[in-house]
Design an enzyme around this catalytic site. Sequence first.
Site, short mmCIF file in Angstrom:
data_model
loop_
_atom_site.label_atom_id
_atom_site.label_comp_id
_atom_site.label_asym_id
_atom_site.label_seq_id
_atom_site.Cartn_x
_atom_site.Cartn_y
_atom_site.Cartn_z
N LYS A 51 0.82 -1.22 0.00
CA LYS A 51 0.00 0.00 0.00
C LYS A 51 0.86 1.27 0.00
O LYS A 51 0.38 2.34 -0.38
CB LYS A 51 -0.94 0.02 1.21
CG LYS A 51 -2.03 -1.04 1.18
CD LYS A 51 -3.29 -0.52 0.54
CE LYS A 51 -4.56 -1.31 0.75
NZ LYS A 51 -4.50 -2.73 0.99
N SER A 304 1.36 -9.93 -0.56
CA SER A 304 1.04 -8.50 -0.50
C SER A 304 1.33 -7.81 0.83
O SER A 304 1.41 -6.59 0.87
CB SER A 304 -0.44 -8.31 -0.85
OG SER A 304 -1.25 -9.14 -0.04
C1 LIG Z 1 -5.19 -3.80 0.67
C2 LIG Z 1 -4.58 -5.13 0.64
C3 LIG Z 1 -4.91 -6.09 -0.35
C4 LIG Z 1 -5.99 -5.85 -1.40
O1 LIG Z 1 -5.75 -4.75 -2.21
P1 LIG Z 1 -6.93 -4.10 -3.07
O2 LIG Z 1 -6.29 -3.04 -3.87
O3 LIG Z 1 -7.94 -3.55 -2.08
O4 LIG Z 1 -7.54 -5.20 -3.88
C5 LIG Z 1 -4.24 -7.30 -0.35
N1 LIG Z 1 -3.30 -7.59 0.57
C6 LIG Z 1 -2.97 -6.71 1.55
C7 LIG Z 1 -1.93 -7.11 2.53
C8 LIG Z 1 -3.58 -5.46 1.61
O5 LIG Z 1 -3.24 -4.59 2.58
#
Ligand SMILES: *Cc1c(COP(=O)(O)O)cnc(C)c1O
Length: 328
Positions: A51, A304
């Site tokens: 993010k 992510s």
């Molecule tokens: C926000 C987030 C997501 C999903 O991202 P989107 O853009 O809302 O689809 C996935 N993994 C983590 C760790 C996140 O913080």
Amino acid sequence: MISLDDIQDANRRINGHVRRTPLAVSPSLSEICGASVGLKLENQQTTGSFKLRGATNAILSLHTAARKKGVAAASTGNHGRALAHAARAVGSRATICMSKLVPDNKVFEVHRLGADVRIVGNSQDDAQKEVERLAEEERFTILPPFDNPHIVAGQATIGVEILEDIPDVNTVLVPLSGGGLAAGIATAIKSKHPHCKVIGVSMRRGAAMKASLDAGRPVEVEESPSLADSLGGGIGLDNQFTFAMCRDLLDDIVLLSEAEIAAGILHAYEREREIVEGAGAVGIAALLSEKIIRPAGPLVVVLSGRNVDMNLHRRVVNGEIDPFGGDK
Ligand SMILES: *Cc1c(COP(=O)(O)O)cnc(C)c1O
């Protein structure tokens, strides 16, 4: 929506402000999958999730006057952390609004990262109303977690890096919630490789984008606790960008049970030596549960984030695989 130029601009803008994360080949997953599997380690990103890319790009895209005034959001999770860090790093200010119900440790964490924290009301809705009031009164810019072109272009820089490291990538597995991450990566990769598959992965409980795509328009879904808590929440009934982008660009969406997500967290820890939160583990979980058809070339899994409560993480890796009960 967003173009390759927007993504390349974002890439230049955030260069030096975010980590260029490693792409590590996983021998064990490659064996299971029957093709080379690379892990894009955004769990190692500064602030613990990808993010930071979108937040940094969005703040740096503001005019100087707006940047000086500051930005605001109601996120208590990874977006709030990223915005707090990014604002401080580029000489802006972030104000994060939270309800009284948000636990102290989350409040403390966002404060520690340099944001002004405002505690108001008893719900996320109350916090969001306060953000809107502040935007009006103090002229703060509201930066939402996904449905914003600068946010999407920032997340898309992950796709640029994947192509640099694995030019012949065949399939990419992307955690999917509001769709900023998946829409961005799919745009970056498909503008070079239209035939590369981009597959979104969500939890079975409360997958708002999947339900919306099935319905043909943004719909609300019931929220329930999940190991993949960062994938919870709706896509916004007035969604402007990410719904259409995901509809047009994603090749498929895979949904997972809590037990499957737990197996992903465990595999990441034991076999890859990576700490990931539930949302960060869903790509690995999709491979382990054999929900992905054997790709004809290299596959990349986006890990992510890693912002998991370590007591919960310990319970998961100790084999207490479904902390929320049911749904085996
Ligand atoms: C926000 C987030 C997501 C999903 O991202 P989107 O853009 O809302 O689809 C996935 N993994 C983590 C760790 C996140 O913080």
